[in-house]
Design an enzyme around this catalytic site. Structure first.
Site, PDB file in Angstrom:
ATOM      1  N   HIS A 233     -10.559  -5.997  -2.312  1.00  0.00           N
ATOM      2  CA  HIS A 233     -11.381  -5.725  -1.221  1.00  0.00           C
ATOM      3  C   HIS A 233     -12.569  -5.015  -2.129  1.00  0.00           C
ATOM      4  O   HIS A 233     -12.434  -3.773  -2.210  1.00  0.00           O
ATOM      5  CB  HIS A 233     -10.911  -4.918  -0.194  1.00  0.00           C
ATOM      6  CG  HIS A 233      -9.898  -5.681   0.679  1.00  0.00           C
ATOM      7  ND1 HIS A 233     -10.004  -6.698   1.441  1.00  0.00           N
ATOM      8  CD2 HIS A 233      -8.427  -5.479   0.745  1.00  0.00           C
ATOM      9  CE1 HIS A 233      -8.836  -7.076   2.058  1.00  0.00           C
ATOM     10  NE2 HIS A 233      -7.975  -6.344   1.650  1.00  0.00           N
TER      11      HIS A 233
ATOM     12  N   GLU B 110       0.773  -1.139   0.021  1.00  0.00           N
ATOM     13  CA  GLU B 110       0.018  -0.168   0.079  1.00  0.00           C
ATOM     14  C   GLU B 110       0.801   1.403  -0.133  1.00  0.00           C
ATOM     15  O   GLU B 110       0.474   2.237   0.711  1.00  0.00           O
ATOM     16  CB  GLU B 110      -0.977   0.200   1.246  1.00  0.00           C
ATOM     17  CG  GLU B 110      -2.010  -1.167   1.125  1.00  0.00           C
ATOM     18  CD  GLU B 110      -2.870  -1.163   2.429  1.00  0.00           C
ATOM     19  OE1 GLU B 110      -2.706  -0.408   3.249  1.00  0.00           O
ATOM     20  OE2 GLU B 110      -3.623  -2.097   2.461  1.00  0.00           O
TER      21      GLU B 110
ATOM     22  N   ASP C  57     -12.303 -10.195  -0.656  1.00  0.00           N
ATOM     23  CA  ASP C  57     -13.633 -10.110  -0.013  1.00  0.00           C
ATOM     24  C   ASP C  57     -14.396  -9.216  -0.746  1.00  0.00           C
ATOM     25  O   ASP C  57     -13.938  -8.316  -1.157  1.00  0.00           O
ATOM     26  CB  ASP C  57     -13.686  -9.725   1.681  1.00  0.00           C
ATOM     27  CG  ASP C  57     -12.613  -8.606   1.900  1.00  0.00           C
ATOM     28  OD1 ASP C  57     -12.446  -7.919   1.021  1.00  0.00           O
ATOM     29  OD2 ASP C  57     -12.239  -8.762   3.123  1.00  0.00           O
TER      30      ASP C  57
ATOM     31  N   GLU D 179      -6.052 -10.390  -1.073  1.00  0.00           N
ATOM     32  CA  GLU D 179      -7.177 -10.444   0.044  1.00  0.00           C
ATOM     33  C   GLU D 179      -8.447 -10.378  -0.338  1.00  0.00           C
ATOM     34  O   GLU D 179      -9.355  -9.465   0.204  1.00  0.00           O
ATOM     35  CB  GLU D 179      -6.578  -9.272   0.541  1.00  0.00           C
ATOM     36  CG  GLU D 179      -5.162  -8.995   1.091  1.00  0.00           C
ATOM     37  CD  GLU D 179      -4.616  -7.728   1.923  1.00  0.00           C
ATOM     38  OE1 GLU D 179      -5.535  -6.932   2.219  1.00  0.00           O
ATOM     39  OE2 GLU D 179      -3.482  -7.440   1.925  1.00  0.00           O
TER      40      GLU D 179
ATOM     41  N   ASN E  46       2.127  -5.193  -3.148  1.00  0.00           N
ATOM     42  CA  ASN E  46       0.738  -5.525  -2.912  1.00  0.00           C
ATOM     43  C   ASN E  46       0.233  -4.187  -2.683  1.00  0.00           C
ATOM     44  O   ASN E  46       0.222  -3.234  -1.906  1.00  0.00           O
ATOM     45  CB  ASN E  46       0.862  -6.427  -1.611  1.00  0.00           C
ATOM     46  CG  ASN E  46      -0.679  -6.937  -1.450  1.00  0.00           C
ATOM     47  OD1 ASN E  46      -1.241  -7.685  -2.317  1.00  0.00           O
ATOM     48  ND2 ASN E  46      -1.064  -6.794  -0.061  1.00  0.00           N
TER      49      ASN E  46
HETATM   50  C1  XIL Z   1      -6.424  -6.243   7.953  1.00  0.00           C
HETATM   51  C2  XIL Z   1      -6.572  -7.453   9.138  1.00  0.00           C
HETATM   52  O1  XIL Z   1      -7.448  -8.288   8.561  1.00  0.00           O
HETATM   53  C3  XIL Z   1      -7.000  -6.650  10.342  1.00  0.00           C
HETATM   54  O2  XIL Z   1      -7.409  -8.150  11.303  1.00  0.00           O
HETATM   55  C4  XIL Z   1      -6.368  -6.078  11.015  1.00  0.00           C
HETATM   56  O3  XIL Z   1      -6.975  -5.430  12.300  1.00  0.00           O
HETATM   57  C5  XIL Z   1      -5.931  -4.743   9.972  1.00  0.00           C
HETATM   58  O4  XIL Z   1      -5.453  -5.549   8.687  1.00  0.00           O
HETATM   59  N1  XIL Z   1      -4.914  -4.612   3.494  1.00  0.00           N
HETATM   60  C6  XIL Z   1      -4.108  -5.373   3.924  1.00  0.00           C
HETATM   61  C7  XIL Z   1      -4.126  -6.426   5.151  1.00  0.00           C
HETATM   62  O5  XIL Z   1      -2.831  -5.232   3.431  1.00  0.00           O
HETATM   63  O6  XIL Z   1      -3.207  -6.279   5.985  1.00  0.00           O
HETATM   64  C8  XIL Z   1      -5.151  -5.838   5.997  1.00  0.00           C
HETATM   65  O7  XIL Z   1      -5.639  -6.898   7.137  1.00  0.00           O
HETATM   66  C9  XIL Z   1      -6.492  -5.429   5.188  1.00  0.00           C
HETATM   67  C10 XIL Z   1      -6.192  -4.430   4.279  1.00  0.00           C
END
Ligand code: XIL
Length: 700
Positions: free
Chosen positions: A257, A177, A287, A285, A220
């Site tokens: 996401h 990020e 969802d 990641e 990422n």
């Molecule tokens: C999130 C986790 O899922 C949570 O448990 C934590 O509190 C915060 O981080 N981008 C990322 C992940 O790269 O590491 C994040 O994970 C979600 C967004």
């Protein structure tokens, strides 16, 4: 296969018909338990034909992973789904800086080790997440005020964490990020950006490459899925620049996401545009708010349509495990039941969902069937029928002699489908002996034109090497080639597609085990075959004298420690249990399939089959007679005349490529050796060729 067979020794033998079930069983195994087998095959039908996400993804050389929270590993529902469905694991928080180096120079790997060790012991691979990120960063880092200190702290962190997991992590999110949202396309402000400038990303990647050269290095980010977004374009320009300047980068992770609409329409374009820069792309990641089935299907399809999209990770298992729990964005509900999005994701991977969509809805079919044994929650009825029909290809692969390899026969193929290609290893035979060859191709129509690489040019070397078996040993992230040299031998390689990467032969045994010496008679010790379950690895071999042997070691000790050699199966008619045995795990069942090559009453090679509920268990005949064979010319149709009457030494096409040797029991395919029925003469100069059988009587 055997060696130095006298001319015609095994041909035109007049043998009596072989009765089913003639094979006796010996060894250390528990007493033969026909009941156990019967129970397994009568299991509930609700998941008959169903695949799992990980196994299905593996069919195209991809993985399917999930984020794992260490604190939930003790939850039985959670870990059951984890181990059934996923073959890649990302620690959700345990590898982040605020856990691994909470105070300067003091590393804490306990929480991540727990996840990594469990995953590795189960053959799941690990994505490392993440090394350099502005978030979940301890304040002692974010409050650093000078560039030199921060540079050394950043590099020390990368070295410390990657060093600890060296060789154990498939891919690292080296930087997470780093780009800003909105229209700038620029890096976001952070302590790294503010003190070290744009070059911090490059520096992190260079340090990472030196820390663990075996891990893929990824950038990422989120909101980089829509091709025209400024953020996407900014990351794209960075990756293009890195590739142009030789800055080490291997992959880009798209967090994915998504809102209820799912991926943007351009997502596949974005993936393929990045891939065209020469990097792998991964969905890291995933969802989706409310988990609409079509949104999940579209996401999976976008990946499946891009060759270098080599895996998908969802960010948690059940909705209640999600960091977005209020939006129910995952594939399993809070009770661990599969949601509609699960079935659509599995279908998009090419799999077959369970007949019953939701586990809490009792369908007529399920109601009629006996309940599953609670002791085997992941089992389902095996889809293996009791008799078989096949259609054969013509000759797909023939020897390709060169100036230093004068070859009569191409034999004993082993094959895995990995990373979009079939990788075939085979024996090459001539009057001067045996060695090994490797070829790869994207589909069967390309097999004939593939280049043949002679492995005697690698460290495998010259001399008697034959009857190879290839698999990926996931706990060590290493490919193994098992073959016979007079002993049972193996070589290793980290890259299956590199024929020069194989190590010199090593032996599994210091010498032939006594029980083999006592039973081999005038036979030959041949056709070594390794298969592992979640605890142990087993090494099978034949003796051309009616015995199938089995040795055992632990998964942790493999390739060392093979011991307890027993006779796993035997037949007083040596031709009925001759050689070329394969043992496979049947996907989504508690069954293993054994096939053994026999020589029939017509002197021709064919295969018999058995099943067992464990690798070390007793074998129950399946299609095991000459009249009801597993695979024989008599149950095979040929496209334009039978180019062979022998269905001889080969391999089933596996569902995956790891040490579990899992096969999908639907529409099975068997790569085999056959030859012109009119050929004769010295055994070593017989004109063996390779062809492919496809099952015609599959019920699924
Ligand atoms: C999130 C986790 O899922 C949570 O448990 C934590 O509190 C915060 O981080 N981008 C990322 C992940 O790269 O590491 C994040 O994970 C979600 C967004």
């Amino acid at each position: 296969m055997t060696v130095v067979k006298p001319p015609g020794r095994y041909r035109n033998l007049a043998l009596g018909l072989l009765a089913a079930g003639v094979m006796a069983v010996a060894g250390t195994a528990a007493p033969a338990s026909a009941t156990a087998t019967a129970t397994d095959s009568a299991a509930a039908s609700d998941s008959v034909q169903a695949s799992t996400l990980g196994a299905q993804a593996a069919q195209s050389g991809r993985y399917f992973g999930t984020a794992v929270a260490g604190g939930r590993l003790g939850d039985g529902t959670y870990s059951t789904i984890l181990n059934r469905e996923f073959n890649m694991v990302t620690p959700e928080n345990e590898m982040k800086w605020d856990t691994t180096e909470r105070s300067r120079g003091s590393f804490n790997f306990g929480p991540a080790d727990q996840i990594v060790n469990q995953a590795t012991s189960r053959g799941q691979r690990v994505r490392g997440h993440t090394l350099v990120w502005h978030s979940q960063l301890p304040s002692w880092v974010s409050s650093i005020g000078d560039a030199n200190t921060l540079r050394s702290v950043m590099n020390n962190h990368i070295n410390g964490v990657m060093g600890h997991y060296k060789g154990k992590v498939y891919a690292w999110d080296v930087v997470n990020e780093a780009f800003a949202d909105g229209g700038s396309g620029a890096h976001r402000p952070s302590v790294f950006q503010n003190l070290l400038g744009d070059g911090f990303i490059e520096e992190a990647f260079r340090t990472a490459r030196a820390a663990d050269a075996s891990a893929k290095l990824c950038y990422n980010d989120y909101n980089i899925e829509n091709w025209t977004d400024a953020k996407t374009q900014g990351v794209y320009r960075m990756v293009r620049d890195f590739k142009a300047r030789g800055v080490p980068i291997d992959c880009v992770g798209f967090q994915a996401h998504f809102g209820t609409g799912g991926p943007p329409a351009s997502f596949q374009t974005t993936l393929s545009n990045f891939a065209a820069l020469g990097v792998d792309v991964q969905i890291t990641e995933l969802d989706i708010a409310q988990a609409p089935a079509t949104a999940y299907a579209n996401t999976v399809k976008a990946c499946m349509n891009v060759a270098r999209c080599n895996g998908i990770t969802v960010w948690g298992i059940r909705d209640t495990d999600s960091w977005r729990a209020g939006e129910n964005p995952l594939l399993f509900d809070g009770g661990g039941n599969k949601k509609p999005a699960y079935n659509s994701a599995l279908t998009a991977l090419g799999g077959t969902p369970a007949v019953k969509a939701a586990a809490n809805t009792v369908t007529k079919a399920a109601a009629k069937t006996p309940a599953k044994s609670p002791a085997s929650p992941a089992s389902s009825a095996a889809a293996l029928p009791g008799s078989y029909g096949w259609s054969s290809s013509g000759v797909l692969m023939s020897p390709k002699p060169d100036s230093t390899h004068n070859i009569a026969g191409l034999k004993d193929p082993t094959v895995v489908y990995y990373n979009g290609k079939y990788h075939v290893f085979a024996s090459v035979a001539s009057s001067s002996g045996y060695s090994l060859v490797y070829l790869n191709f994207t589909d069967w129509s390309q097999a004939a034109s593939a280049t043949h690489y002679y492995l005697d040019r690698s460290a495998i070397g010259t001399g008697y090497r034959a009857a190879p078996q290839v698999f990926y040993f996931a706990p060590q992230r290493t490919w193994y080639l098992v073959y016979q040299t007079g002993n049972a031998s193996y070589s290793t390689n980290t890259d299956i597609s590199n024929p020069n990467g194989w190590s010199a032969p090593r032996n599994f045994y210091s010498s032939m085990p006594d029980i083999i010496k006592q039973n081999i008679g005038n036979g030959y010790w041949v056709d070594m075959w390794v298969i592992c379950d979640s605890a142990n690895c087993y090494l099978f071999s034949s003796d051309d004298n009616g015995h199938l042997y089995r040795s055992q070691t632990t998964l942790a000790q493999f390739p060392n420690g093979f011991t307890n050699t027993v006779i796993a199966a035997q037949d007083s008619n040596k031709y009925a249990l001759f050689e070329a045995s394969n043992v496979y795990k049947v996907q989504d069942s508690n069954q293993y399939l054994l096939i053994v090559e026999a020589i029939g009453s017509d002197g021709r090679r064919y295969f018999r089959s058995w099943t067992s509920s464990s690798i070390g268990g007793s074998w129950t005949p399946l299609a095991a007679s000459e009249n009801n064979p597993f695979a024989r010319a008599s149950n095979t149709t040929f496209p334009s005349g039978a180019w062979t009457r022998d269905i001889s030494h080969g391999e089933l096409i596996r569902a995956g490529y790891d040490q579990t040797l899992t096969i999908n029991p639907c529409k099975m395919q068997y790569l085999y050796q056959g030859m012109n029925p009119n050929a004769g003469g010295d055994y070593n100069t017989l004109p063996w060729r390779l062809g492919l059988l496809t099952q015609t009587n599959s019920t699924c």
